[in-house]
Design a protein around this motif. Structure first.
Motif, mmCIF file in Angstrom:
data_model
loop_
_atom_site.group_PDB
_atom_site.id
_atom_site.type_symbol
_atom_site.label_atom_id
_atom_site.label_comp_id
_atom_site.label_asym_id
_atom_site.label_seq_id
_atom_site.Cartn_x
_atom_site.Cartn_y
_atom_site.Cartn_z
ATOM 1 N N ILE A 1 0.829 -1.200 0.000
ATOM 2 C CA ILE A 1 0.000 0.000 0.000
ATOM 3 C C ILE A 1 0.869 1.258 0.000
ATOM 4 O O ILE A 1 0.617 2.204 -0.741
ATOM 5 C CB ILE A 1 -0.976 -0.033 1.187
ATOM 6 C CG1 ILE A 1 -1.957 -1.188 0.984
ATOM 7 C CG2 ILE A 1 -1.711 1.286 1.321
ATOM 8 C CD1 ILE A 1 -2.824 -1.485 2.158
ATOM 9 N N GLU A 2 1.945 1.264 0.801
ATOM 10 C CA GLU A 2 2.836 2.423 0.852
ATOM 11 C C GLU A 2 3.551 2.620 -0.488
ATOM 12 O O GLU A 2 3.753 3.742 -0.944
ATOM 13 C CB GLU A 2 3.885 2.267 1.956
ATOM 14 C CG GLU A 2 3.301 2.148 3.347
ATOM 15 C CD GLU A 2 2.898 0.713 3.688
ATOM 16 O OE1 GLU A 2 3.408 -0.229 3.057
ATOM 17 O OE2 GLU A 2 2.060 0.553 4.581
ATOM 18 N N CYS A 3 3.947 1.529 -1.121
ATOM 19 C CA CYS A 3 4.648 1.608 -2.398
ATOM 20 C C CYS A 3 3.715 2.097 -3.503
ATOM 21 O O CYS A 3 4.149 2.793 -4.420
ATOM 22 C CB CYS A 3 5.247 0.265 -2.766
ATOM 23 S SG CYS A 3 6.569 -0.255 -1.665
ATOM 24 N N LEU A 4 2.437 1.757 -3.423
ATOM 25 C CA LEU A 4 1.478 2.239 -4.414
ATOM 26 C C LEU A 4 1.361 3.751 -4.328
ATOM 27 O O LEU A 4 1.308 4.439 -5.356
ATOM 28 C CB LEU A 4 0.116 1.582 -4.217
ATOM 29 C CG LEU A 4 -0.964 1.994 -5.206
ATOM 30 C CD1 LEU A 4 -0.562 1.645 -6.634
ATOM 31 C CD2 LEU A 4 -2.284 1.354 -4.841
ATOM 32 N N MET B 1 4.555 8.637 -10.932
ATOM 33 C CA MET B 1 3.956 8.508 -12.248
ATOM 34 C C MET B 1 2.931 9.600 -12.554
ATOM 35 O O MET B 1 2.679 9.903 -13.715
ATOM 36 C CB MET B 1 3.300 7.132 -12.395
ATOM 37 C CG MET B 1 4.293 5.988 -12.304
ATOM 38 S SD MET B 1 5.677 6.130 -13.428
ATOM 39 C CE MET B 1 4.877 5.782 -14.965
ATOM 40 N N GLU B 2 2.320 10.188 -11.530
ATOM 41 C CA GLU B 2 1.299 11.221 -11.731
ATOM 42 C C GLU B 2 1.641 12.431 -10.875
ATOM 43 O O GLU B 2 0.930 12.734 -9.917
ATOM 44 C CB GLU B 2 -0.067 10.671 -11.346
ATOM 45 C CG GLU B 2 -0.504 9.463 -12.140
ATOM 46 C CD GLU B 2 -1.750 8.828 -11.584
ATOM 47 O OE1 GLU B 2 -2.364 9.401 -10.662
ATOM 48 O OE2 GLU B 2 -2.129 7.765 -12.074
ATOM 49 N N PRO B 3 2.715 13.148 -11.197
ATOM 50 C CA PRO B 3 3.071 14.301 -10.371
ATOM 51 C C PRO B 3 2.002 15.378 -10.465
ATOM 52 O O PRO B 3 1.432 15.622 -11.530
ATOM 53 C CB PRO B 3 4.400 14.772 -10.955
ATOM 54 C CG PRO B 3 4.418 14.238 -12.332
ATOM 55 C CD PRO B 3 3.606 12.977 -12.319
ATOM 56 N N ARG B 4 1.738 15.966 -9.335
ATOM 57 C CA ARG B 4 0.731 17.045 -9.307
ATOM 58 C C ARG B 4 1.386 18.331 -9.809
ATOM 59 O O ARG B 4 2.541 18.606 -9.537
ATOM 60 C CB ARG B 4 0.219 17.228 -7.896
ATOM 61 C CG ARG B 4 -0.518 16.008 -7.421
ATOM 62 C CD ARG B 4 -1.045 16.204 -6.057
ATOM 63 N NE ARG B 4 -1.694 14.954 -5.622
ATOM 64 C CZ ARG B 4 -1.970 14.668 -4.393
ATOM 65 N NH1 ARG B 4 -1.677 15.499 -3.433
ATOM 66 N NH2 ARG B 4 -2.571 13.540 -4.093
#
Length: 61
Positions: free
Chosen positions: A45-48, A55-58
């Motif tokens: 969960i932490e790695c996700l 992969m999806e920088p804000r």
């Protein structure tokens, strides 16, 4: 000839490894992701959360 029996004490119950850190996955601490190309990956969960950050920088506000 004798038949060898496998030792069940060393059996792997869940052979998955985290797709991010390659650590072993134990029950209850993982999340499976199915990507659009039908590939599946298992994450802690932490790695996700870390994967999503990379992969999806804000965008900076």
């Amino acid at each position: 000839m004798t038949e060898q029996k496998s030792d069940f004490r060393f059996a792997v119950k869940n052979p998955h490894q985290c797709a991010w850190c390659s650590g072993p996955i134990r029950g209850g601490e993982s999340f499976t992701v199915t990507f659009p190309d039908k590939e599946r990956a298992v994450f802690h969960i932490e790695c996700l959360d870390r994967y999503r950050e990379v992969m999806e920088p804000r965008s900076a506000q």
